[in-house]
Design a protein around this motif. Structure first.
Motif, PDB file in Angstrom:
ATOM      1  N   MET A   1       0.851  -1.201   0.000  1.00  0.00           N
ATOM      2  CA  MET A   1       0.000   0.000   0.000  1.00  0.00           C
ATOM      3  C   MET A   1       0.885   1.249   0.000  1.00  0.00           C
ATOM      4  O   MET A   1       1.839   1.346   0.764  1.00  0.00           O
ATOM      5  CB  MET A   1      -0.899   0.009   1.233  1.00  0.00           C
ATOM      6  N   GLN A   2       0.565   2.189  -0.899  1.00  0.00           N
ATOM      7  CA  GLN A   2       1.371   3.402  -1.017  1.00  0.00           C
ATOM      8  C   GLN A   2       1.177   4.298   0.198  1.00  0.00           C
ATOM      9  O   GLN A   2       0.069   4.483   0.704  1.00  0.00           O
ATOM     10  CB  GLN A   2       0.989   4.175  -2.279  1.00  0.00           C
ATOM     11  N   LYS A   3       2.283   4.859   0.701  1.00  0.00           N
ATOM     12  CA  LYS A   3       2.219   5.752   1.840  1.00  0.00           C
ATOM     13  C   LYS A   3       1.546   7.059   1.465  1.00  0.00           C
ATOM     14  O   LYS A   3       1.637   7.521   0.330  1.00  0.00           O
ATOM     15  CB  LYS A   3       3.631   6.053   2.356  1.00  0.00           C
ATOM     16  N   ARG A   4       0.885   7.667   2.448  1.00  0.00           N
ATOM     17  CA  ARG A   4       0.372   9.022   2.259  1.00  0.00           C
ATOM     18  C   ARG A   4       1.570   9.961   2.176  1.00  0.00           C
ATOM     19  O   ARG A   4       2.620   9.703   2.769  1.00  0.00           O
ATOM     20  CB  ARG A   4      -0.553   9.391   3.414  1.00  0.00           C
ATOM     21  N   LYS A   5       1.392  11.067   1.447  1.00  0.00           N
ATOM     22  CA  LYS A   5       2.557  11.907   1.153  1.00  0.00           C
ATOM     23  C   LYS A   5       2.256  13.379   1.424  1.00  0.00           C
ATOM     24  O   LYS A   5       1.175  13.880   1.143  1.00  0.00           O
ATOM     25  CB  LYS A   5       2.983  11.716  -0.305  1.00  0.00           C
ATOM     26  N   MET A   6       3.280  14.069   1.951  1.00  0.00           N
ATOM     27  CA  MET A   6       3.225  15.495   2.202  1.00  0.00           C
ATOM     28  C   MET A   6       4.423  16.147   1.522  1.00  0.00           C
ATOM     29  O   MET A   6       5.545  15.643   1.619  1.00  0.00           O
ATOM     30  CB  MET A   6       3.272  15.776   3.710  1.00  0.00           C
ATOM     31  N   VAL A   7       4.192  17.274   0.856  1.00  0.00           N
ATOM     32  CA  VAL A   7       5.257  18.033   0.210  1.00  0.00           C
ATOM     33  C   VAL A   7       5.325  19.415   0.837  1.00  0.00           C
ATOM     34  O   VAL A   7       4.316  20.118   0.917  1.00  0.00           O
ATOM     35  CB  VAL A   7       5.021  18.151  -1.310  1.00  0.00           C
ATOM     36  N   ILE A   8       6.506  19.803   1.283  1.00  0.00           N
ATOM     37  CA  ILE A   8       6.751  21.146   1.822  1.00  0.00           C
ATOM     38  C   ILE A   8       7.800  21.795   0.934  1.00  0.00           C
ATOM     39  O   ILE A   8       8.937  21.330   0.869  1.00  0.00           O
ATOM     40  CB  ILE A   8       7.231  21.091   3.284  1.00  0.00           C
ATOM     41  N   THR A   9       7.414  22.855   0.236  1.00  0.00           N
ATOM     42  CA  THR A   9       8.271  23.435  -0.807  1.00  0.00           C
ATOM     43  C   THR A   9       9.186  24.538  -0.272  1.00  0.00           C
ATOM     44  O   THR A   9       9.520  25.476  -0.987  1.00  0.00           O
ATOM     45  CB  THR A   9       7.417  23.992  -1.962  1.00  0.00           C
ATOM     46  N   TRP A  27       3.926   8.587   7.003  1.00  0.00           N
ATOM     47  CA  TRP A  27       3.844   9.326   5.751  1.00  0.00           C
ATOM     48  C   TRP A  27       5.236   9.500   5.148  1.00  0.00           C
ATOM     49  O   TRP A  27       6.252   9.474   5.853  1.00  0.00           O
ATOM     50  CB  TRP A  27       3.261  10.715   5.991  1.00  0.00           C
ATOM     51  N   ASP A  28       5.263   9.740   3.847  1.00  0.00           N
ATOM     52  CA  ASP A  28       6.460  10.266   3.192  1.00  0.00           C
ATOM     53  C   ASP A  28       6.386  11.785   3.260  1.00  0.00           C
ATOM     54  O   ASP A  28       5.408  12.381   2.784  1.00  0.00           O
ATOM     55  CB  ASP A  28       6.526   9.833   1.719  1.00  0.00           C
ATOM     56  N   VAL A  29       7.383  12.406   3.870  1.00  0.00           N
ATOM     57  CA  VAL A  29       7.410  13.866   3.989  1.00  0.00           C
ATOM     58  C   VAL A  29       8.590  14.388   3.182  1.00  0.00           C
ATOM     59  O   VAL A  29       9.752  14.107   3.495  1.00  0.00           O
ATOM     60  CB  VAL A  29       7.531  14.304   5.463  1.00  0.00           C
ATOM     61  N   ILE A  30       8.279  15.136   2.123  1.00  0.00           N
ATOM     62  CA  ILE A  30       9.284  15.663   1.206  1.00  0.00           C
ATOM     63  C   ILE A  30       9.475  17.138   1.513  1.00  0.00           C
ATOM     64  O   ILE A  30       8.526  17.927   1.434  1.00  0.00           O
ATOM     65  CB  ILE A  30       8.854  15.493  -0.271  1.00  0.00           C
ATOM     66  N   VAL A  31      10.693  17.542   1.869  1.00  0.00           N
ATOM     67  CA  VAL A  31      10.951  18.923   2.304  1.00  0.00           C
ATOM     68  C   VAL A  31      12.136  19.501   1.547  1.00  0.00           C
ATOM     69  O   VAL A  31      13.187  18.859   1.438  1.00  0.00           O
ATOM     70  CB  VAL A  31      11.255  18.983   3.817  1.00  0.00           C
ATOM     71  N   GLY A  32      11.973  20.718   1.015  1.00  0.00           N
ATOM     72  CA  GLY A  32      13.098  21.396   0.383  1.00  0.00           C
ATOM     73  C   GLY A  32      12.648  22.467  -0.584  1.00  0.00           C
ATOM     74  O   GLY A  32      11.603  22.347  -1.225  1.00  0.00           O
ATOM     75  N   LYS A  33      13.435  23.520  -0.684  1.00  0.00           N
ATOM     76  CA  LYS A  33      13.112  24.638  -1.568  1.00  0.00           C
ATOM     77  C   LYS A  33      13.397  24.318  -3.033  1.00  0.00           C
ATOM     78  O   LYS A  33      12.727  24.828  -3.939  1.00  0.00           O
ATOM     79  CB  LYS A  33      13.916  25.866  -1.136  1.00  0.00           C
ATOM     80  N   ASP A  34      14.388  23.476  -3.284  1.00  0.00           N
ATOM     81  CA  ASP A  34      14.786  23.127  -4.644  1.00  0.00           C
ATOM     82  C   ASP A  34      13.646  22.398  -5.355  1.00  0.00           C
ATOM     83  O   ASP A  34      13.129  21.390  -4.866  1.00  0.00           O
ATOM     84  CB  ASP A  34      16.025  22.236  -4.608  1.00  0.00           C
ATOM     85  N   ARG A  35      13.234  22.925  -6.491  1.00  0.00           N
ATOM     86  CA  ARG A  35      12.101  22.346  -7.221  1.00  0.00           C
ATOM     87  C   ARG A  35      12.314  20.872  -7.558  1.00  0.00           C
ATOM     88  O   ARG A  35      11.365  20.079  -7.561  1.00  0.00           O
ATOM     89  CB  ARG A  35      11.854  23.155  -8.502  1.00  0.00           C
ATOM     90  N   ASP A  36      13.562  20.489  -7.830  1.00  0.00           N
ATOM     91  CA  ASP A  36      13.850  19.090  -8.163  1.00  0.00           C
ATOM     92  C   ASP A  36      13.556  18.156  -6.989  1.00  0.00           C
ATOM     93  O   ASP A  36      13.345  16.958  -7.177  1.00  0.00           O
ATOM     94  CB  ASP A  36      15.317  18.931  -8.578  1.00  0.00           C
ATOM     95  N   THR A  37      13.536  18.704  -5.779  1.00  0.00           N
ATOM     96  CA  THR A  37      13.293  17.890  -4.595  1.00  0.00           C
ATOM     97  C   THR A  37      11.858  17.392  -4.533  1.00  0.00           C
ATOM     98  O   THR A  37      11.597  16.254  -4.119  1.00  0.00           O
ATOM     99  CB  THR A  37      13.614  18.700  -3.318  1.00  0.00           C
ATOM    100  N   LEU A  42       4.385  15.880  -6.507  1.00  0.00           N
ATOM    101  CA  LEU A  42       3.169  16.667  -6.353  1.00  0.00           C
ATOM    102  C   LEU A  42       1.902  15.870  -6.638  1.00  0.00           C
ATOM    103  O   LEU A  42       0.902  15.993  -5.916  1.00  0.00           O
ATOM    104  CB  LEU A  42       3.223  17.906  -7.262  1.00  0.00           C
ATOM    105  N   GLN A  43       1.913  15.064  -7.664  1.00  0.00           N
ATOM    106  CA  GLN A  43       0.693  14.362  -8.053  1.00  0.00           C
ATOM    107  C   GLN A  43       0.254  13.361  -6.983  1.00  0.00           C
ATOM    108  O   GLN A  43      -0.926  13.054  -6.862  1.00  0.00           O
ATOM    109  CB  GLN A  43       0.889  13.642  -9.390  1.00  0.00           C
ATOM    110  N   ASP A  44       1.202  12.877  -6.188  1.00  0.00           N
ATOM    111  CA  ASP A  44       0.876  11.910  -5.141  1.00  0.00           C
ATOM    112  C   ASP A  44       0.649  12.559  -3.782  1.00  0.00           C
ATOM    113  O   ASP A  44       0.336  11.868  -2.811  1.00  0.00           O
ATOM    114  CB  ASP A  44       2.017  10.892  -4.994  1.00  0.00           C
ATOM    115  N   ALA A  45       0.841  13.860  -3.699  1.00  0.00           N
ATOM    116  CA  ALA A  45       0.793  14.534  -2.398  1.00  0.00           C
ATOM    117  C   ALA A  45      -0.646  14.772  -1.953  1.00  0.00           C
ATOM    118  O   ALA A  45      -1.462  15.317  -2.688  1.00  0.00           O
ATOM    119  CB  ALA A  45       1.552  15.850  -2.469  1.00  0.00           C
ATOM    120  N   GLU A  46      -0.923  14.384  -0.725  1.00  0.00           N
ATOM    121  CA  GLU A  46      -2.222  14.650  -0.109  1.00  0.00           C
ATOM    122  C   GLU A  46      -2.241  16.031   0.535  1.00  0.00           C
ATOM    123  O   GLU A  46      -3.269  16.708   0.556  1.00  0.00           O
ATOM    124  CB  GLU A  46      -2.500  13.584   0.939  1.00  0.00           C
TER     125      GLU A  46
END
Length: 320
Positions: A1-9, A27-37, A42-46
């Motif tokens: 089952m895919q983890k829920r995801k959070m993106v902090i830009t 959750w998967d928490v993705i953090v960083g100012k760099d757009r490549d990060t 984004l499409q998977d982010a809740e």
């Protein structure tokens, strides 16, 4: 089952990332100012914290999972709110984060114009020792606050230290602490002739766009100062320039403009009775701390309980 995801830009101190991870350990928490990060997530982010230009297509794609956007700015006029409403996505703003730094900037501009600090800075650059006809003081004057939210309330509190009379304008017309008289937007014209300083703090909406034009400047005292830290399009800029040239008002402190950066050819750059700051009124060393601790984490706790975010939830019908 895919983890829920959070993106902090945005870049965050590790202590804030750890606090968020403690709340969402699975959750998967993705953090960083760099757009490549974060761009490929984004499409998977809740949950997304931090709106960036051009991300709307990915957030609202066919398989997008977005349920909540936390902005990093108080204003949401640059965000396609209709798409969020159509997709039943919460939007919360960073309103309130700016009340201290912006109220400080408001008074810096008011005092700078009143005590001719801008004139003396130019004199210093030219090594000119000149009195420059300094005579005004701020104590006991009348301040008109167009918008009495968090910024307006903090500004009113400071104004009382200068023994100022504070007139407020807010949609509800309800009273507020440190505001001597409150009015509705429909009564704006009745207070402008009374004000020595007019400070605009309202958000940009369909109702506030071009709220100030020639008619409003003509109602102001020739000795009054105009301060705008809201949004540039609240003001008809060419009418403001004309009012300054024709001495309809005494001066202006401006942090926001119709076009940003302010074009080099704008007459505002060279006007002696204008102080310009580059949309930095809200800048502060405590910005991320306040967004995370005062807004995002309380909202996240509610969200995880299946409740709607309670802090700064945008009302789509109002546009803020």
């Amino acid at each position: 089952m895919q983890k829920r995801k959070m993106v902090i830009t945005h870049n965050l101190d590790e202590k804030y990332v750890n606090r968020i991870n403690e709340l969402v350990p699975d959750w998967d928490v993705i953090v960083g100012k760099d757009r490549d990060t974060w761009e490929n997530h984004l499409q998977d982010a809740e949950v997304v914290a931090g709106w960036k230009k051009g991300i709307g297509d990915q957030l609202f794609g066919d398989n997008a999972k977005l349920r909540w956007l936390q902005t990093w700015s108080a204003g949401v006029n640059s965000i396609p709110l209709e798409k969020f409403e159509q997709n039943d996505v919460y939007v919360t703003s960073a309103n309130g984060v700016h009340s201290y730094p912006i109220s400080e900037t408001i008074f810096a501009l008011m005092l700078g114009l009143t005590r001719k600090i801008d004139t003396y800075v130019r004199n210093q650059a030219a090594k000119t020792w000149h009195h420059s006809n300094l005579k005004l003081e701020i104590h006991g004057k009348t301040l008109g606050l167009i918008g009495v939210g968090a910024i307006g309330r903090e500004t009113a509190k400071i104004a009382k230290a200068f023994d100022m009379t504070v007139l407020g304008v807010r949609n509800s017309g309800n009273p507020a602490e440190n505001v001597d008289e409150m009015f509705t937007p429909e009564e704006l014209h009745s207070i402008l002739p009374r004000c020595d300083y007019v400070v605009v703090t309202v958000p940009l909406t369909e109702k506030t766009q071009h709220l100030f034009g020639a008619g409003e400047f003509n109602l102001m005292k020739e000795s009054s100062f105009f301060i705008n830290i809201g949004r540039g399009r609240i003001v008809v800029e060419e009418d403001l320039i004309a009012a300054l040239k024709d001495n309809k008002i005494a001066g202006a402190g401006l942090d926001v403009f119709e076009q940003e950066p302010l074009p080099e050819e704008s007459p505002l750059w060279k006007m002696e009775k204008v102080i310009i700051t580059p949309h930095t009124a809200g800048s502060t060393e405590h910005y991320n701390k306040r967004v995370i601790e005062d807004i995002f984490i309380p909202n996240l706790k509610n969200y995880l309980k299946g409740e709607e975010p309670s802090v700064n939830l945008v009302d789509f019908s109002k546009g803020y």
